[in-house]
Design a protein around this motif. Sequence first.
Motif, mmCIF file in Angstrom:
data_model
loop_
_atom_site.group_PDB
_atom_site.id
_atom_site.type_symbol
_atom_site.label_atom_id
_atom_site.label_comp_id
_atom_site.label_asym_id
_atom_site.label_seq_id
_atom_site.Cartn_x
_atom_site.Cartn_y
_atom_site.Cartn_z
ATOM 1 N N VAL A 81 -6.298 9.390 13.253
ATOM 2 C CA VAL A 81 -6.910 9.529 14.615
ATOM 3 C C VAL A 81 -8.266 10.064 14.179
ATOM 4 O O VAL A 81 -8.555 10.839 13.212
ATOM 5 N N GLU A 82 -9.383 9.165 14.728
ATOM 6 C CA GLU A 82 -10.722 9.235 14.295
ATOM 7 C C GLU A 82 -11.359 10.543 15.008
ATOM 8 O O GLU A 82 -10.990 10.783 15.991
ATOM 9 N N TYR A 83 -12.623 10.904 14.016
ATOM 10 C CA TYR A 83 -12.823 12.474 14.655
ATOM 11 C C TYR A 83 -13.473 12.192 15.961
ATOM 12 O O TYR A 83 -13.603 13.144 16.775
ATOM 13 N N SER A 84 -14.042 11.077 16.350
ATOM 14 C CA SER A 84 -14.481 10.792 17.746
ATOM 15 C C SER A 84 -13.641 10.783 18.750
ATOM 16 O O SER A 84 -14.003 10.481 19.907
ATOM 17 N N GLY A 110 -7.491 15.068 5.790
ATOM 18 C CA GLY A 110 -8.474 14.145 6.174
ATOM 19 C C GLY A 110 -9.012 12.714 5.619
ATOM 20 O O GLY A 110 -8.582 12.657 4.216
ATOM 21 N N ASN A 111 -9.013 11.992 6.132
ATOM 22 C CA ASN A 111 -9.240 10.605 5.648
ATOM 23 C C ASN A 111 -10.442 10.175 4.914
ATOM 24 O O ASN A 111 -11.444 10.496 5.456
ATOM 25 N N ILE A 112 -10.406 9.746 3.811
ATOM 26 C CA ILE A 112 -11.590 9.639 2.877
ATOM 27 C C ILE A 112 -11.728 8.095 2.811
ATOM 28 O O ILE A 112 -12.622 7.748 1.886
ATOM 29 N N LEU A 134 -22.145 9.562 1.609
ATOM 30 C CA LEU A 134 -23.642 9.653 1.910
ATOM 31 C C LEU A 134 -23.439 9.000 3.314
ATOM 32 O O LEU A 134 -23.363 7.727 3.711
ATOM 33 N N LYS A 135 -23.766 10.030 4.485
ATOM 34 C CA LYS A 135 -23.723 9.444 5.793
ATOM 35 C C LYS A 135 -25.070 9.688 6.266
ATOM 36 O O LYS A 135 -25.399 8.678 7.107
ATOM 37 N N ASN A 136 -25.904 10.771 6.047
ATOM 38 C CA ASN A 136 -27.132 11.001 6.792
ATOM 39 C C ASN A 136 -28.280 11.146 6.071
ATOM 40 O O ASN A 136 -28.109 11.123 4.385
HETATM 41 C C1 LIG Z 1 -13.257 3.939 11.156
HETATM 42 C C2 LIG Z 1 -13.178 4.644 9.696
HETATM 43 O O1 LIG Z 1 -12.906 4.024 8.566
HETATM 44 N N1 LIG Z 1 -13.754 5.722 9.676
HETATM 45 C C3 LIG Z 1 -13.966 6.602 8.456
HETATM 46 C C4 LIG Z 1 -15.288 6.482 8.019
HETATM 47 O O2 LIG Z 1 -15.936 7.282 8.905
HETATM 48 P P1 LIG Z 1 -17.524 6.608 9.436
HETATM 49 O O3 LIG Z 1 -18.134 7.808 10.018
HETATM 50 O O4 LIG Z 1 -17.383 5.277 10.143
HETATM 51 O O5 LIG Z 1 -18.141 6.453 8.248
HETATM 52 O O6 LIG Z 1 -15.067 7.218 6.826
HETATM 53 C C5 LIG Z 1 -14.846 8.735 6.876
HETATM 54 C C6 LIG Z 1 -15.031 9.433 5.374
HETATM 55 O O7 LIG Z 1 -16.207 9.287 4.977
HETATM 56 C C7 LIG Z 1 -13.302 8.785 7.542
HETATM 57 O O8 LIG Z 1 -12.985 10.118 7.491
HETATM 58 C C8 LIG Z 1 -13.386 8.041 8.796
HETATM 59 O O9 LIG Z 1 -12.141 8.028 9.327
#
Ligand SMILES: CC(=O)N[C@H]1[C@@H](OP(=O)(O)O)O[C@H](CO)[C@@H](O)[C@@H]1O
Length: 507
Positions: free
Chosen positions: A305-308, A329-331, A409-411
């Motif tokens: 289940v995605e964070y959003s 937590g999915n990585i 590295l997201k932001n």
């Molecule tokens: C659709 C998808 O794969 N989402 C992933 C992905 O998120 P993004 O925010 O899309 O980069 O990477 C995360 C880990 O960095 C993980 O927790 C999440 O579930």
Amino acid sequence: MDSERDVRAQLQRAGQDHLLRFCADLAPEARAALLAELASLEADALREHCQRAAAAGALAPGPLPDLAARLQPLPPERVGSAIHCDQETRLRWEEEGFRQISLNKVAVLLLAGGQGTRLGVTYPKGMYQVGLPSQKTLYQLQAERIRRVQQLADQRQGTHCTVPWYIMTSEFTLGPTIKFFKEHDFFHLDPTNVVLFEQRMLPAVTFEGKAILERKDKVAMAPDGNGGLYCALADHQILEDMKQRGVEFVHVYCVDNILVRLADPVFIGFCVLQGADCGAKVVEKAYPEEPVGVVCQVDGVPQVVEYSEISPEIAGQLGADGGLLYNAGNICNHFFTRGFLDVVTREFEPLLRLHVAMKKVPYVDEEGNLVKPLRPNGIKMEKFVFDVFQFAKNFVAFEVCREEEFSPLKNDDTADRDNPSTCRRALLAQHYRWALQAGAHFLDVHGVQLTEQSGLLPNGDPPAICEISPLVSYSGEGLEMYLQGRQLQSPFILDEDQARLLRPQDC
Ligand SMILES: CC(=O)N[C@H]1[C@@H](OP(=O)(O)O)O[C@H](CO)[C@@H](O)[C@@H]1O
């Protein structure tokens, strides 16, 4: 090729003929390009896509309704742990992983089609360098980990193996990525073992269900999400390529995690020995709102289940041990057998859900002026790579240590977390730990020896700067012979040249 009249008639039927409203103003080449793009979108498919997007966009955004009652953590028998297992078990998994690697049965597959919007760069994220002393980019670190894991497998098994690197790019990232790899001589990998392919794009759509023009001659398109992988595998016959090479197990990962262990033998070995067809690495969630998906069960079926899409209430729920109930937590590090990917691409792909993202999509207004909206004006539809977990026959999750394996590295650096500085620190803190474990001592800038207890500085930096090339050590192994009992002056870079200098004569 379809004539302008044909395309217009088809678009009219699809309610999308506004896309041709500047056609008369265009030079012949631009007009031809627009018509070709519109023809390739296929009017019926476009109509369906736009209707679907508008309908999905009209639903209340955010958490999925009625999720609470359907959700459960994964049952313990589906979860392995690299943290809580005994040494012997871990070695057994690792041995099995190396065995499969040395048999050329393991490939890595990088998801690198994203646009890096949050990071604020216009080039592929893999080309980013976070300011390490070596100035290595994410792509270079990854390439070197592949070389090292091959080398380790060869040393153990006396082979000469290959871990092919499949890289899924998009219209945005393919060109620059190829150029970058060529400029860097494929980081000394054999180019025939680096396979780049492109995912599909989908049109961005207004809330009223109209495809958006980003220029007078171009529809606004966005990659179809990391779950676009499955169509892309089929479009480019990637599974056939894997079959020819004898690949049976695929480690799929996302470009942005600076600590990613490509083809991690422990993870591969665990999944193989469990007989899993599909697996996910997880770390314990750091805090309830952390933007990571949670690996769990929905209606008894393993899913992410995605964070959003999770409500703050569910994300914050506590379990019996006082920790987060949904703490896996999915990585974005997944294991798939080729057989599973084959079934998914042939049977299940059409069943994948499209997820909605509301985005600010630049567009041309009625007068043909480019507008950069300040608020979201469009819907982008994305598939998620993990949405295939529900189709697995034997899904497993594998818990690993965050400090060792996850720093994304997201932001950009204006954000508090998951930015270039936090990534750089995570890697340097890891290498500092590895060096201490190998028996090194560090001197500070004044030449004074730091004590073993010197913890991280308040900003998270290690007390001495030490960077270890992945070509010297993949996960902290084999460092004693260079570092045992040495006094090292910070900053210290242990690359291959330095390793040669430090290597005892009799090795
Ligand atoms: C659709 C998808 O794969 N989402 C992933 C992905 O998120 P993004 O925010 O899309 O980069 O990477 C995360 C880990 O960095 C993980 O927790 C999440 O579930």
